[in-house]
Scaffold this active site. Structure first.
Site, PDB file in Angstrom:
ATOM      1  N   ASP A 189       0.936  -1.355   0.075  1.00  0.00           N
ATOM      2  CA  ASP A 189       0.024  -0.103   0.254  1.00  0.00           C
ATOM      3  C   ASP A 189       1.223   1.015  -0.405  1.00  0.00           C
ATOM      4  OD1 ASP A 189      -2.912   1.437   0.425  1.00  0.00           O
ATOM      5  OD2 ASP A 189      -1.720   2.028   2.460  1.00  0.00           O
ATOM      6  N   GLU A 274      -1.616  -1.223  -5.643  1.00  0.00           N
ATOM      7  CA  GLU A 274      -3.757  -0.598  -5.572  1.00  0.00           C
ATOM      8  C   GLU A 274      -3.097   0.086  -7.547  1.00  0.00           C
ATOM      9  OE1 GLU A 274      -6.833   1.595  -3.407  1.00  0.00           O
ATOM     10  OE2 GLU A 274      -4.786   1.837  -2.868  1.00  0.00           O
ATOM     11  N   CYS A 327     -11.952  -5.143   6.709  1.00  0.00           N
ATOM     12  CA  CYS A 327     -11.659  -5.642   7.856  1.00  0.00           C
ATOM     13  C   CYS A 327     -10.717  -7.069   7.012  1.00  0.00           C
ATOM     14  CB  CYS A 327     -12.907  -5.919   8.664  1.00  0.00           C
ATOM     15  SG  CYS A 327     -12.053  -7.005  10.217  1.00  0.00           S
ATOM     16  N   CYS A 330     -12.202  -9.958   9.716  1.00  0.00           N
ATOM     17  CA  CYS A 330     -13.542 -10.590   9.414  1.00  0.00           C
ATOM     18  C   CYS A 330     -14.260 -10.362   8.464  1.00  0.00           C
ATOM     19  CB  CYS A 330     -14.465  -9.519  10.764  1.00  0.00           C
ATOM     20  SG  CYS A 330     -14.812  -8.869  10.527  1.00  0.00           S
ATOM     21  N   CYS A 349     -16.036  -7.343  14.547  1.00  0.00           N
ATOM     22  CA  CYS A 349     -15.268  -8.136  15.377  1.00  0.00           C
ATOM     23  C   CYS A 349     -14.535  -7.455  16.963  1.00  0.00           C
ATOM     24  CB  CYS A 349     -14.678  -8.860  14.592  1.00  0.00           C
ATOM     25  SG  CYS A 349     -13.262  -7.802  13.937  1.00  0.00           S
ATOM     26  N   ASP A 356      -3.344   1.337   6.898  1.00  0.00           N
ATOM     27  CA  ASP A 356      -1.790   1.210   5.752  1.00  0.00           C
ATOM     28  C   ASP A 356      -1.701  -0.377   5.738  1.00  0.00           C
ATOM     29  OD1 ASP A 356      -2.106   3.821   5.164  1.00  0.00           O
ATOM     30  OD2 ASP A 356      -0.527   4.198   6.946  1.00  0.00           O
TER      31      ASP A 356
END
Length: 399
Positions: A189, A274, A327, A330, A349, A356
């Site tokens: 990232d 990305e 997340c 989860c 959760c 990041d």
């Protein structure tokens, strides 16, 4: 590219003699002049619904050399002039294929000064190139050796805005071979507070090269702004000082990105990034300077060609994939998340995430899923007609 060989350019600094500089400087001007003349001829033909190809512009070049106005074209090697016509042909090919915009005229002050010599335009003896119409070889500072028993197929000489001379030699490099396969994969990232955040939790600091030299650059630019417009010696000196500071910033940035990308390619079989549209992001006046200084586009370019060289895989996940708000434990998608929120806790959760690191882990998971299902993940501007798997799997877009 020959069998299992990579075409690789080796760029070096060199210091020309007075005679060599006197030969190369007008060569740059003639290359630019021929390019502009050929572009004007092709543009005029285009308005008449006619197409002019390389062979026709080559014939025009022969006719131009016979005129009194352009007789000076005979004083330099014909090889760079023919090469600039080939470059113009490539530019039009890309235009007609809708890969690029219509070719533009070269500016005397702003365009890159360069001349390309093919094998008929230089000699390569004892590991040193001697260009056509020159008696002595170029005095090159060999920062690294060329591969053994390798001869360049083209030699490109250039001078940057800071007045530095460079020579780039294109060779078949037999030393570039695929690395041993590994199971390691990493999500990356990019950011501004930290240049890179890896899915392993490692954060790589943003060196902010432009900010380091910002005071010196601003002072030099103010000095340049006070000089009278025109080609005066004082203005030229002030412009050169600004260019040298810019060159220092760019060199340090490029060196850092080379080291980072080489490390990532050596350590990982799969690298997930990305798909950012940096050219649109720099339109944000508040962040344009910082984004440009980070060099995100150059980072991706270096990463992709090195991965291709060494048998690695780079996966670009769709830019609308909500990597920051999802997340990684989860899979719950959060609501709006402003940029100033750097840590957050999942309501489902209860896991507390570093923004990041969480994004990098989500990118890695998405890249693995895309690789497993075999969907197209290249940016749509490079593979038209395909839809990213992330757009199929994620129903909501990150605002």
């Amino acid at each position: 590219m020959t069998a299992n060989h990579v075409k690789r350019a080796f760029k070096y600094r060199f210091y020309p003699t007075d005679a060599q500089a006197a030969e190369l400087s007008p060569t740059f001007g003639c290359v630019r002049r021929v390019y502009n003349l050929a572009l004007a001829a092709r543009t005029e033909a285009w308005t008449r619904q006619e197409r002019v190809n390389y062979n026709q512009t080559s014939a025009l070049l022969t006719a131009w050399k016979k005129t009194e106005e352009l007789a000076f074209l005979n004083d330099i090697s014909s090889v760079p002039l023919q090469q600039t016509l080939r470059h113009l042909q490539s530019a039009f090919t890309n235009f007609f294929s809708k890969r690029a915009k219509y070719p533009r005229f070269k500016s005397r002050k702003k365009s890159r000064k360069s001349a390309e010599y093919t094998t008929s335009g230089f000699r390569f003896r004892d590991g040193r190139p001697t260009l056509a119409k020159m008696a002595d070889p170029l005095h090159i500072v060999w920062s690294r050796p060329l591969p053994k028993e390798v001869r360049p197929s083209t030699v490109t000489v250039s001078q940057d805005s800071a007045g530095r001379w460079f020579v780039s030699m294109l060779c078949d490099d037999p030393t570039v071979k695929p690395l041993s396969a590994t199971d390691a994969a990493v999500g990356v990232d990019v950011g501004l507070n930290h240049l890179l955040t890896l899915s392993t939790g490692e954060k790589i600091a943003n060196p902010r090269h432009e900010r380091t030299d910002r005071a010196r650059l601003a002072k030099a630019q103010r000095t340049l702004a006070r000089k009278a417009k025109g080609d005066g010696a004082n203005r030229k000196k002030a412009r050169l000082k600004v260019a040298k500071i810019h060159a220092r910033i760019a060199d340090r940035r490029r060196d850092g990105l080379h080291k980072l990308t080489t490390r990532l390619v050596r350590e990982n079989q799969t690298i997930v990034i990305e798909d950012l549209t940096v050219r649109n992001m720099v339109k944000n006046r508040s962040l344009a300077r910082a984004i440009s200084d980070a060099g995100w586009a150059e980072f991706r370019s270096l990463l992709e060609y090195k991965a291709q060289w060494y048998g690695r895989e780079v996966i670009a996940v769709d830019r609308f994939f909500p990597s920051s708000k999802l997340c990684s434990v989860c899979g719950t998608l959060q609501g709006k998340m402003p940029q100033n929120v750097r840590t957050w806790t999942c309501a489902a959760c209860g896991t507390t995430h570093d923004r990041d690191v969480n994004a990098a882990r989500n990118l890695l998971a998405a890249g693995r899923a895309v690789s497993a299902c075999g969907a197209g993940v290249r940016p749509q501007r490079r593979t038209p007609g395909g839809q990213s798997a992330m757009k199929q799997e994620v129903s909501r877009r990150e605002p």
